[in-house]
Write a protein that holds these residues in place. Sequence first.
Motif, PDB file in Angstrom:
ATOM      1  N   TYR A  31     -17.410 -31.235 -11.777  1.00 29.66           N
ATOM      2  CA  TYR A  31     -18.144 -32.334 -12.395  1.00 29.66           C
ATOM      3  C   TYR A  31     -17.822 -33.660 -11.728  1.00 29.66           C
ATOM      4  N   ASP A  34     -18.239 -40.503 -13.934  1.00 26.95           N
ATOM      5  CA  ASP A  34     -18.486 -41.922 -13.725  1.00 26.95           C
ATOM      6  C   ASP A  34     -17.751 -42.739 -14.781  1.00 26.95           C
ATOM      7  N   CYS A  97     -16.578 -43.203 -20.022  1.00 23.86           N
ATOM      8  CA  CYS A  97     -16.646 -42.201 -18.967  1.00 23.86           C
ATOM      9  C   CYS A  97     -17.812 -41.278 -19.296  1.00 23.86           C
ATOM     10  N   ALA A  98     -18.421 -40.759 -18.259  1.00 24.06           N
ATOM     11  CA  ALA A  98     -19.569 -39.871 -18.424  1.00 24.06           C
ATOM     12  C   ALA A  98     -19.531 -38.829 -17.322  1.00 24.06           C
ATOM     13  N   ARG A 100     -21.353 -35.636 -15.141  1.00 24.93           N
ATOM     14  CA  ARG A 100     -22.570 -34.970 -14.691  1.00 24.93           C
ATOM     15  C   ARG A 100     -22.166 -33.852 -13.742  1.00 24.93           C
ATOM     16  N   SER A 105     -28.088 -36.268 -11.437  1.00 26.78           N
ATOM     17  CA  SER A 105     -28.142 -37.639 -11.957  1.00 26.78           C
ATOM     18  C   SER A 105     -28.151 -37.662 -13.478  1.00 26.78           C
ATOM     19  N   GLN A 106     -28.184 -36.508 -14.102  1.00 24.25           N
ATOM     20  CA  GLN A 106     -28.255 -36.429 -15.558  1.00 24.25           C
ATOM     21  C   GLN A 106     -26.860 -36.290 -16.154  1.00 24.25           C
ATOM     22  N   TYR A 107     -26.537 -37.192 -17.060  1.00 24.29           N
ATOM     23  CA  TYR A 107     -25.245 -37.097 -17.726  1.00 24.29           C
ATOM     24  C   TYR A 107     -25.281 -35.987 -18.782  1.00 24.29           C
ATOM     25  N   TRP A 110     -20.731 -37.912 -22.682  1.00 18.97           N
ATOM     26  CA  TRP A 110     -20.171 -39.263 -22.671  1.00 18.97           C
ATOM     27  C   TRP A 110     -18.900 -39.306 -23.514  1.00 18.97           C
TER      28      TRP A 110
END
Length: 120
Positions: A31, A34, A97-98, A100, A105-107, A110
């Motif tokens: 994973y 971000d 924090c998230a 993907r 580009s899809q989380y 979260w």
Amino acid sequence: VQLQASGGGLVQPGGSLRLSCVASVRTFSLYTVDWLRQAPGKEREFVGATTSALSGGTINYVDSVKGRFTISRDNAKRTVYLQMNSLKPEDTAKYYCAARYYSSSQYLAWGQGTQVTVSS
């Protein structure tokens, strides 16, 4: 995937904080995680990321935090860290924090957010 963020608080300008983001998934290394932040009345802002092992495990930052913030990850502990040094009042925000999967580009998840306040 579930994420738990922690480590925020009140710090004086020039101070430091370390945020942690712990994940529940066993394949955590696959994973990308971000860090983002949102200040009151402002748009959510990308802070930096540590990419999936499939993407080479690279780390990148927004220009405004380069040289002050450091992202690291410990895949064995399923944890990503955001070390923040030389904090400025404009760093005040709720930090998230998230996660993907790989380079998507899809989380998928979260963290709940942790407040960082930089003030004297």
